[in-house]
Design an enzyme around this catalytic site. Structure first.
Site, short mmCIF file in Angstrom:
data_model
loop_
_atom_site.label_atom_id
_atom_site.label_comp_id
_atom_site.label_asym_id
_atom_site.label_seq_id
_atom_site.Cartn_x
_atom_site.Cartn_y
_atom_site.Cartn_z
N GLY A 168 0.58 -1.12 -0.08
CA GLY A 168 -0.14 0.17 -0.01
C GLY A 168 0.80 1.16 0.15
O GLY A 168 1.98 1.09 0.16
N ASN A 196 -6.43 -3.29 -1.78
CA ASN A 196 -6.18 -1.82 -2.16
C ASN A 196 -5.10 -1.23 -2.77
O ASN A 196 -4.62 -0.15 -2.54
CB ASN A 196 -6.52 -1.04 -0.98
N SER A 233 -4.10 6.43 14.12
CA SER A 233 -4.51 7.58 13.45
C SER A 233 -4.99 8.60 14.19
O SER A 233 -5.76 8.35 15.46
CB SER A 233 -5.53 7.10 12.48
N ALA A 234 -4.95 9.80 13.91
CA ALA A 234 -5.51 10.86 14.64
C ALA A 234 -6.82 10.85 14.80
O ALA A 234 -7.57 11.66 15.47
CB ALA A 234 -4.90 12.05 13.91
N TYR A 263 -14.52 3.31 10.86
CA TYR A 263 -12.99 2.96 10.64
C TYR A 263 -12.24 3.53 11.71
O TYR A 263 -11.46 2.70 12.27
CB TYR A 263 -12.54 4.14 9.40
N LYS A 321 -9.47 1.48 14.65
CA LYS A 321 -8.26 1.81 15.15
C LYS A 321 -8.27 1.90 16.64
O LYS A 321 -7.37 1.62 17.42
CB LYS A 321 -7.87 3.21 14.53
N TYR A 348 -1.27 8.68 13.21
CA TYR A 348 -0.70 9.40 12.10
C TYR A 348 -1.80 10.58 12.15
O TYR A 348 -2.93 10.41 12.02
CB TYR A 348 -0.69 8.75 10.64
N LEU A 389 -7.82 14.80 0.43
CA LEU A 389 -7.61 16.03 -0.47
C LEU A 389 -6.48 16.23 -1.23
O LEU A 389 -6.36 16.53 -2.61
CB LEU A 389 -7.20 17.19 0.70
P1 NAD Z 1 -3.45 1.45 1.66
O1 NAD Z 1 -4.80 1.11 1.53
O2 NAD Z 1 -2.64 1.89 0.60
O3 NAD Z 1 -2.62 0.35 2.46
C1 NAD Z 1 -3.10 -0.76 3.07
C2 NAD Z 1 -2.81 -2.04 2.66
O4 NAD Z 1 -2.99 -2.98 3.32
C3 NAD Z 1 -3.18 -2.10 1.14
O5 NAD Z 1 -2.02 -2.54 0.19
C4 NAD Z 1 -4.29 -3.48 1.34
O6 NAD Z 1 -4.36 -4.22 0.08
C5 NAD Z 1 -3.54 -4.06 2.41
N1 NAD Z 1 -4.89 -4.95 3.26
C6 NAD Z 1 -5.88 -4.39 3.67
N2 NAD Z 1 -6.57 -5.30 4.48
C7 NAD Z 1 -5.76 -6.43 4.53
C8 NAD Z 1 -5.49 -7.60 5.02
N3 NAD Z 1 -6.96 -8.05 5.64
N4 NAD Z 1 -4.88 -8.47 4.82
C9 NAD Z 1 -3.91 -8.16 4.04
N5 NAD Z 1 -3.61 -7.02 3.39
C10 NAD Z 1 -4.57 -6.06 3.81
O7 NAD Z 1 -3.47 2.54 2.97
P2 NAD Z 1 -2.20 3.46 3.44
O8 NAD Z 1 -2.72 4.83 3.45
O9 NAD Z 1 -0.93 2.99 3.09
O10 NAD Z 1 -2.48 3.05 5.10
C11 NAD Z 1 -1.55 2.02 5.90
C12 NAD Z 1 -2.34 2.09 7.42
O11 NAD Z 1 -2.15 3.16 8.09
C13 NAD Z 1 -3.59 1.89 7.32
O12 NAD Z 1 -4.09 0.74 8.52
C14 NAD Z 1 -4.47 2.98 7.56
O13 NAD Z 1 -5.43 2.78 8.26
C15 NAD Z 1 -3.41 3.70 8.50
N6 NAD Z 1 -3.54 5.14 8.49
C16 NAD Z 1 -3.62 5.74 7.16
C17 NAD Z 1 -3.84 7.39 7.00
C18 NAD Z 1 -3.90 8.05 5.65
O14 NAD Z 1 -4.25 9.30 5.63
N7 NAD Z 1 -3.34 7.33 4.53
C19 NAD Z 1 -3.96 7.93 8.32
C20 NAD Z 1 -3.76 7.34 9.54
C21 NAD Z 1 -3.64 6.02 9.65
N1 UFG Z 2 -11.28 18.18 1.59
C1 UFG Z 2 -11.93 19.21 0.86
N2 UFG Z 2 -12.27 18.46 -0.47
C2 UFG Z 2 -11.95 17.21 -0.78
C3 UFG Z 2 -11.31 16.35 0.09
C4 UFG Z 2 -11.00 17.02 1.50
O1 UFG Z 2 -12.20 20.37 0.80
O2 UFG Z 2 -12.16 16.80 -2.09
C5 UFG Z 2 -10.88 19.00 3.03
C6 UFG Z 2 -11.68 18.23 4.02
O3 UFG Z 2 -12.84 18.82 4.17
C7 UFG Z 2 -10.69 18.47 5.16
C8 UFG Z 2 -9.43 18.49 4.55
O4 UFG Z 2 -9.68 18.50 3.19
O5 UFG Z 2 -10.77 19.78 5.70
C9 UFG Z 2 -8.53 17.22 4.62
O6 UFG Z 2 -9.34 16.19 4.25
P1 UFG Z 2 -8.86 14.52 3.92
O7 UFG Z 2 -10.06 13.69 3.62
O8 UFG Z 2 -7.71 14.61 3.20
O9 UFG Z 2 -8.35 14.31 5.41
P2 UFG Z 2 -9.18 14.05 6.93
O10 UFG Z 2 -8.35 15.00 7.88
O11 UFG Z 2 -10.58 14.37 6.78
O12 UFG Z 2 -8.82 12.42 7.09
C10 UFG Z 2 -7.93 12.02 6.88
C11 UFG Z 2 -8.06 10.39 6.74
C12 UFG Z 2 -8.42 9.69 8.00
C13 UFG Z 2 -7.43 10.06 9.11
C14 UFG Z 2 -7.05 11.62 9.15
C15 UFG Z 2 -6.18 11.71 10.20
O13 UFG Z 2 -8.82 10.18 5.68
O14 UFG Z 2 -8.50 8.34 7.75
O15 UFG Z 2 -6.85 11.98 8.14
O16 UFG Z 2 -5.20 11.15 10.18
F1 UFG Z 2 -8.13 9.49 10.17
#
Ligand code: NAD
Ligand code: UFG
Length: 337
Positions: free
Chosen positions: A10, A35, A124-125, A148, A152, A176, A199
């Protein structure tokens, strides 16, 4: 020293694999590819000139996991595997609980049986819900607003309970903030399925001409310009925080649960991000004002001083660099992997 990376194909996991290989670790990835694409891992191998072992499987597959732990001597597990789309989790809560919680449960059980008790978990935050004050410290109240987020928080609780029962576990719960950007090579990056929810990938796809315009969700928040404010952190800084956590956990004399925010400590508004991206890409990012998105909070940024003290880690990259790297990835890979 071998590390198991769940979800390693991922967005964040692939950057972690690259950083681990460059730091001299051996890497085994388990990913169901629900994913992601295995192409990210091929590129990691090309970029580092090193190979890793890939196992295409769900972490809930106990037999496969057990076999991995039998065949490899892991020093630690970095656990990224999980589904992460907030909106989708509201529509399909059972799928999220099944995938994220049941999968993690199997992983922790297999780890316990194998005697591998060093774990870094992607939290996650989102566990802070709507924060009462800013910046957010790890001691702030927790509470979630969607399935979701609940997965977490519940996994955090599971791990804390596990530590109470067996204090030899060394666990880092890394919360994060908003990971963005890409590796400087422009070879690996975020590759969402369909129109992005977040975003930064949305802005990138507007800049590259794949989407017409950005919807700015709300301009009436009590923030500097009325748009939502977040703590964006470069994905490379984020994964370096994991390597720092791995080093600290490995050096502990006894078990511990370390809970740390990974953020920059700075907040940027949606319009500030648009402007920074236009500057970095030299492309226009047209936008339209849209109603607030349900469940969004006005502002969120980290107090990241605990990670600085405890992990000796700080985010280095600013918003300009996040946008430059995100743009390089987007323009080199307009269709993703
Ligand atoms: P991502 O979807 O790109 O990566 C997640 C990976 O896990 C993917 O490759 C998917 O195929 C794999 N996966 C999902 N479920 C699985 C399962 N049951 N078994 C094996 N593989 C599985 O997402 P990411 O942005 O790289 O996020 C990684 C982690 O960080 C996630 O746990 C996510 O919740 C957490 N996180 C992400 C964000 C963000 O904004 N990207 C913020 C906070 C926390
Ligand atoms: N936003 C827009 N237009 C868009 C997408 C987002 O205006 O098309 C705005 C949102 O309203 C927000 C900001 O951009 O004000 C950030 O939005 P994101 O969707 O990029 O991020 P979030 O903070 O809402 O959420 C993300 C992840 C969550 C995670 C959180 C904190 O999606 O899973 O950050 O780590 F929990």
């Amino acid at each position: 020293m071998k590390v198991l990376v769940t979800g390693g194909a991922g967005y964040i996991g692939s950057h972690a694999c690259l950083e681990l290989l460059e730091a001299g670790y051996e890497v085994v990835v388990i990913d169901s590819l629900v994913n992601s694409s295995v192409e990210s891992l091929r590129r990691v191998e090309r970029l580092t000139g090193k190979s890793l072992t890939f196992c295409k499987a769900d972490i809930a597959n106990r037999d496969t996991l057990t076999e991995l732990f039998t065949n490899h001597k892991f020093v630690a597990v970095m656990h990224f595997a999980g589904l992460k789309a907030v909106g989708e989790s509201v529509q399909q809560p059972l799928r999220y609980y099944q995938n994220n919680i049941s999968g993690s449960l199997v992983l922790f059980e297999v780890m316990q049986k194998a005697g591998v008790k060093t774990l870094i978990f992607s939290s996650s935050a989102t566990v802070y819900g709507a924060p009462e004050s800013l910046p957010i410290k790890e001691s702030a109240a927790v509470g979630t607003t969607n399935p979701y987020g609940s997965t977490k928080l519940f996994i955090e609780y599971m791990l804390k309970d596990l530590f109470v029962a067996d204090d030899s576990w060394r666990i880092a719960l890394l919360r994060y903030f908003n990971p963005v950007g890409a590796h400087v090579s422009g070879q690996i990056g975020e590759d969402p399925n369909g129109p992005p929810n977040n975003l930064m990938p949305y802005i990138s796809q507007v800049a590259v001409g794949k989407l017409n315009k950005l919807n700015v969700y709300g301009t009436d928040y009590p923030t500097q310009d009325g748009t939502g404010v977040r703590d964006y952190i470069h994905v490379v800084d984020l994964v370096r925080g994991h390597i720092a956590a791995l080093r600290v956990l490995s050096a502990l004399e006894e078990g511990e649960v370390i809970t740390a925010n990974l953020g920059t400590g700075n907040g940027q508004s949606v319009l500030e991000m648009v402007e920074a991206f236009e500057l970095a890409s030299k492309k226009p990012v047209p936008y339209e004002v849209a109603p607030r998105r349900e469940g969004d909070i006005a502002e969120c940024w980290a107090d990241s001083s605990y990670a600085a003290d405890r992990l000796d880690w700080r985010a280095e990259y600013g918003v300009a660099r996040m946008c430059e790297d995100a743009w390089r990835w987007q323009k080199n890979n307009p269709k993703g992997y």
